[in-house]
Design an enzyme around this catalytic site. Sequence first.
Site, PDB file in Angstrom:
ATOM      1  N   LYS A 192      -4.283   4.123  13.037  1.00 37.84           N
ATOM      2  CA  LYS A 192      -3.131   4.836  12.468  1.00 37.84           C
ATOM      3  C   LYS A 192      -2.193   3.844  11.773  1.00 37.84           C
ATOM      4  O   LYS A 192      -1.945   2.743  12.287  1.00 37.84           O
ATOM      5  CB  LYS A 192      -2.413   5.585  13.587  1.00 37.84           C
ATOM      6  CG  LYS A 192      -1.276   6.482  13.158  1.00 37.84           C
ATOM      7  CD  LYS A 192      -0.737   7.227  14.379  1.00 37.84           C
ATOM      8  CE  LYS A 192       0.493   8.045  14.073  1.00 37.84           C
ATOM      9  NZ  LYS A 192       1.005   8.733  15.296  1.00 37.84           N
ATOM     10  N   SER A 215       2.176  13.377  14.775  1.00 35.81           N
ATOM     11  CA  SER A 215       2.144  12.539  13.604  1.00 35.81           C
ATOM     12  C   SER A 215       0.772  11.927  13.326  1.00 35.81           C
ATOM     13  O   SER A 215       0.569  11.328  12.277  1.00 35.81           O
ATOM     14  CB  SER A 215       3.172  11.412  13.735  1.00 35.81           C
ATOM     15  OG  SER A 215       2.868  10.543  14.805  1.00 35.81           O
ATOM     16  N   SER A 222       2.592  13.404  19.488  1.00 36.32           N
ATOM     17  CA  SER A 222       1.843  13.055  18.279  1.00 36.32           C
ATOM     18  C   SER A 222       0.355  12.793  18.466  1.00 36.32           C
ATOM     19  O   SER A 222      -0.363  12.630  17.486  1.00 36.32           O
ATOM     20  CB  SER A 222       2.484  11.832  17.607  1.00 36.32           C
ATOM     21  OG  SER A 222       3.746  12.164  17.098  1.00 36.32           O
TER      22      SER A 222
END
Length: 471
Positions: free
Chosen positions: A83, A158, A182
């Site tokens: 990520k 997220s 997230s």
Amino acid sequence: MSTFEERATVHAFRDDALGEHDAVGLAEAIRRGEVGAAEVARDAAERVRAVEARLSAVQVHIDAPAHATGAGSAFAGVPTFVKDNTDYLGLPTGHGSAAFTPRAARRHAPFARQFLSSGVTVLGKTRLPEFGFSPTTECEGAEPVRNPWNTGYSAGGSSGGSAALVAAGAVPIAHANDGGGSIRIPAACCGLVGLKPTRGRVVANAQGRQLPLDIVSDGIVSRSVRDTAAFLAAAETYWRNPKLPPLGLVEGPSGKRLRIGFLLDSPNGVHCDTATRAAVTETVAKLERLGHTVEPVVLDIDPRFTEDFLTYWGLLSFLLGVTGRTLGADFDRRRMDGLSRGLREAYLENWRRTPGVLRRLKRTRETYAAAFRGLDLVLSPVLAHTTPPIGHLSPAVPYPTLIERILAYVAFTPVNNVVGTPSISVPATSTTEDGLPIGVMFSGRPGSERTLLEVAFALEADRPFRRIQDV
């Protein structure tokens, strides 16, 4: 984009070196010599290219990824992504923000090193909303990350870029992290398994350990329970926190009968929609059929919890605005998106509340512990309503409307971040009318990942999770 394209299902499964393997199965095929790590990386990169134009999930590609050398590692040769809020040597870390020009990282972040120790081959970095603040991966001035089950809908946030790639079959697992839901939110949106570990189960997140209250945990999103279990076992091989009970490799359901509480509406009074309530009640019935005792429970948290968490969220945006030049010399907080700016401005109106906010948030662990007396786990929705269409939570929506929508959606997950307890999202059997996945969430006491995984294994064995390639 045409109406047909907006509602299309997108996946990359094909007859190649990855096949329909999860990460554990693919690593076994590589170990047996049935496929090679280089071949797998090449085919995964082709899969990513095949879906990327429709999903917009990737921030950075690595043209020549380094293959794992540790043949005995759990995921040796398994392709994956990191990520883009986590440093990976040589790649820029953009945090999903247009407020600065990211520079190449000089070293791996501590968690990146732990993740790499499992043997994975990193193909690049996935997209996230600005600084991970939003429960959808949408950015001002850029394409949103789209849900592969139906590209007219959000992939969650997220960790939406990671979830979209895994759900689409481009890679079997991908890095995710969770500061308010997230990992679990995109897992629920995309029909995946997403476990937020206990605070301290994996190495401390580089951003989280600088906070007055560390709410961030790293992990993965996966298509199978055994991949998540194998990740945690591999992470523990690299580093184990002596303050937590050892986990080891969890390999299936337990014969133990559990006492499980359940919630249908959030502790702060948000009522769930009909489809979400049905997913939870259906799971209750399944658990009872499997021999567990399930009963309603009340999580009597401070009524100011939502407002306090929102203030803390605003503090994080304020701190980023102050310290942003550490990310890039040209950082300009005026270029932060509408959600980030709104959070910061709201915090500046209430900053004097900060000491009381932190005290009350830290006391939430007492209420949480009280709710677990006599219980092993608590079942709840992941989100208060089903996955929204693209645009509903866009940072371009005026802040007062946007934050109202977010609080009506993200009503369950933040408690675990504040308390530091583990929580897992797994796909429910039922879906929305449009066929989108719905997630249900199990939460436990600190260090109870084994119990969470065993229940998830039992549900998966009872009825295997839906596969996007069969839609």
